[in-house]
Every structure is written in structure tokens, then in C-alpha cells.
Design an enzyme around this catalytic site. Structure first.
Site, PDB file in Angstrom:
ATOM      1  CB  ALA A   1      -0.917   0.002   1.216  1.00 29.20           C
TER       2      ALA A   1
ATOM      3  N   GLY B   1       0.806  -5.625   0.657  1.00 31.49           N
ATOM      4  CA  GLY B   1      -0.138  -5.760  -0.434  1.00 31.49           C
ATOM      5  C   GLY B   1       0.496  -6.243  -1.723  1.00 31.49           C
TER       6      GLY B   1
ATOM      7  CD  GLU C   1       0.396  -6.405   5.324  1.00 30.90           C
ATOM      8  OE1 GLU C   1       0.065  -6.424   4.128  1.00 30.90           O
ATOM      9  OE2 GLU C   1       1.109  -7.294   5.853  1.00 30.90           O
TER      10      GLU C   1
ATOM     11  CD  GLU D   1      -2.388  -8.622   1.734  1.00 28.66           C
ATOM     12  OE1 GLU D   1      -3.179  -9.063   2.581  1.00 28.66           O
ATOM     13  OE2 GLU D   1      -2.191  -7.399   1.551  1.00 28.66           O
TER      14      GLU D   1
END
Length: 270
Positions: free
Chosen positions: A76, A121, A144, A124
Site C-alpha cells: 500500500a 499488499g 503489516e 498479497e
């Protein structure tokens, strides 16, 4: 590899097709100045590109790549989020989720080509793919909790499905980064290749996959995804439903005919 067509989605995402690979799409993360950090605009573009790819029956395999030399995606965009109010974060959440679920729900096989950093992310996005090809420079992880949140792009659900609950817990709770050799050993990535060859090898794998029946590929992926976590009896019912969806297709008829006639099939895709 010669690019035959290119479609840009917003500023940061490109879908390319290549000469000699008519049924393979390359989905490129193209925000190199930020090491592909996923901003709101980039998330929106990933989702839009996935919507278009999902509707394109000509695409039999998709390869997710990066235009940055030292990173697949660093997760992110925390610089953007640093300016967010709580209300901004709530409003952005559906947009962020749509990017990750867009990749996850692509109906054809999807391969991630990972080099350098694939963190948070970014990892992910790779986990949302069916196969992860990584080169020797890859560093993966879900850090995270080190910044006060949790993996929110599917990581807490996709990682244990790959490596088991206890190993996933250790990786998420420790927030540690895992280098390529250990990542391969733990099953965080599926294939490990020489430095700089992740994209080439992933596209080659995409080409081999795309030589097969598009109807069969989509049905097989659906059965694999829907069957995860079910007991055996229920999983076999999922498989049977997928089999019935292809058993009377034009692709099945062509595949059997081509086998008996000792020629390459010309898939009708229906």
C-alpha cells in the site's frame, strides 16, 4: 519479446499482448517511481484491468509482472495513507479490496512474476495468483502488524492455504521478510529461477498453459478454488459440477478428435 498490443488503464497499469503468444495477457504494474506502491488510483486501475481481462474469452492465461527493476510491489502507498483521515480510509477500503479481489477472481490461470520486494499488499497480489514464479532477488513478506494494521488484501486467508496455519501465523506475527531460497523452501513461491528471469519464465509458463483448452482451464481453476477447504465429499461434488460444465463442450469434442487424429487441437473455446 515483441509487444503486439498495449492497453493502458489509468497511469499505472498496462495490459500487453505479445507476438507468438496470442492467448497470454501480461498485466503490468507500472508505477516505477513509487516501486509500485498501490495508491487509490492504482488500485482502481488494477480492478478495471482485471474486469476487462475477465471478460476477454480470448485470454487463456494472465501473467502479473512489474516494470520496476528492483521491486514487484512494495504494498500500500503509505505516503498517501499518511494524509488520510479515518473517513478517507473507510472510503478507500472498497477500492483497495477491488484490486486484490480483481486479481483473485480472474477466471483464467494467473501467474505472478516476482523479483525484488513483494511486501504487504504486493505479496498479497502475488498470493492472489495461481502460481508464483520468483527470481533469486525476491524478498517477500506480510509486515503489516509492524505498522499497526493487518494484511487486508487477502493475506490472512491466502497464506495459510499455501503454507498452513502455524507457518502463516509465524510469518504474519513476526512481520519478517523472507528471501528467495527460504521462500521457495516454505512454499511462499512455487518456482525459483535465476535473477532477472522471472518475467521470461512466467510468460513461457503462461504460453504452455494457454496451449490447453480455454474451457477446461477455466473450469479446472473454478474447481480448484471452490474446493479448497471443503471436506472430500463436498469437494468431489464441486469437481463433478465442473466436469459436467465441460463434458459436452466443443473443446472436449475437439480435444478428443485431435488426440485420435494425432494433431494439435484448434480449440473453439466453447
Amino acid at each position: 519479446m515483441t509487444v503486439t498490443s498495449e492497453q493502458r488503464y489509468g497511469e499505472f497499469v498496462v495490459v500487453r499482448r505479445h507476438e507468438g503468444q496470442d492467448h497470454v495477457a501480461e498485466l503490468v504494474l507500472d508505477r516505477p517511481k513509487a516501486m509500485n506502491a498501490v495508491s487509490t488510483d492504482m488500485a482502481r486501475s488494477i480492478a478495471a484491468a482485471c474486469d476487462a481481462l475477465g471478460a476477454d474469452r480470448d485470454v487463456r492465461a494472465t501473467v502479473l509482472t512489474s516494470s520496476h527493476e528492483r521491486a514487484f510491489c512494495v504494498g500500500a502507498d503509505l505516503k498517501e495513507r499518511n494524509s488520510f483521515t479515518d473517513a478517507d480510509l473507510v472510503r478507500q477500503r472498497p477500492t483497495a479490496r477491488a484490486a486484490y479481489t480483481g486479481v483473485l477472481e480472474l477466471p483464467m490461470p494467473v501467474i505472478a512474476a516476482v523479483h525484488g520486494f513483494a511486501l504487504g499488499g504486493g505479496f498479497e497480489l502475488a498470493l492472489a495468483c495461481d502460481v508464483i514464479v520468483a527470481d533469486a532477488t525476491a524478498v517477500v513478506g506480510l509486515p503489516e502488524v509492524s505498522v499497526g494494521v493487518i494484511p487486508g488484501g487477502g493475506g490472512t486467508q491466502l497464506l495459510p492455504r499455501r503454507v498452513g496455519a502455524a507457518r502463516a501465523a509465524e510469518l504474519v506475527f513476526s512481520a519478517r521478510r523472507v528471501e528467495a531460497p527460504e521462500a521457495r523452501e516454505l512454499g511462499l513461491v512455487d518456482e525459483l529461477v535465476e535473477a532477472g528471469r522471472d518475467r521470461e519464465e512466467a510468460l513461457a509458463l503462461g504460453g504452455r498453459i494457454a496451449a490447453n483448452s480455454p474451457v477446461g482451464l477455466r473450469a479446472a481453476k473454478k474447481a480448484l478454488r471452490l474446493g479448497v477447504g471443503l471436506d472430500l465429499r463436498a469437494g468431489l461434488e464441486v469437481e463433478d459440477a465442473a466436469w459436467r460444465s465441460v463434458a459436452f463442450s466443443g473443446d472436449r469434442a475437439e480435444g478428443v478428435a485431435a488426440f485420435n487424429e494425432k494433431r494439435r487441437p484448434d480449440w473453439p473455446g466453447e
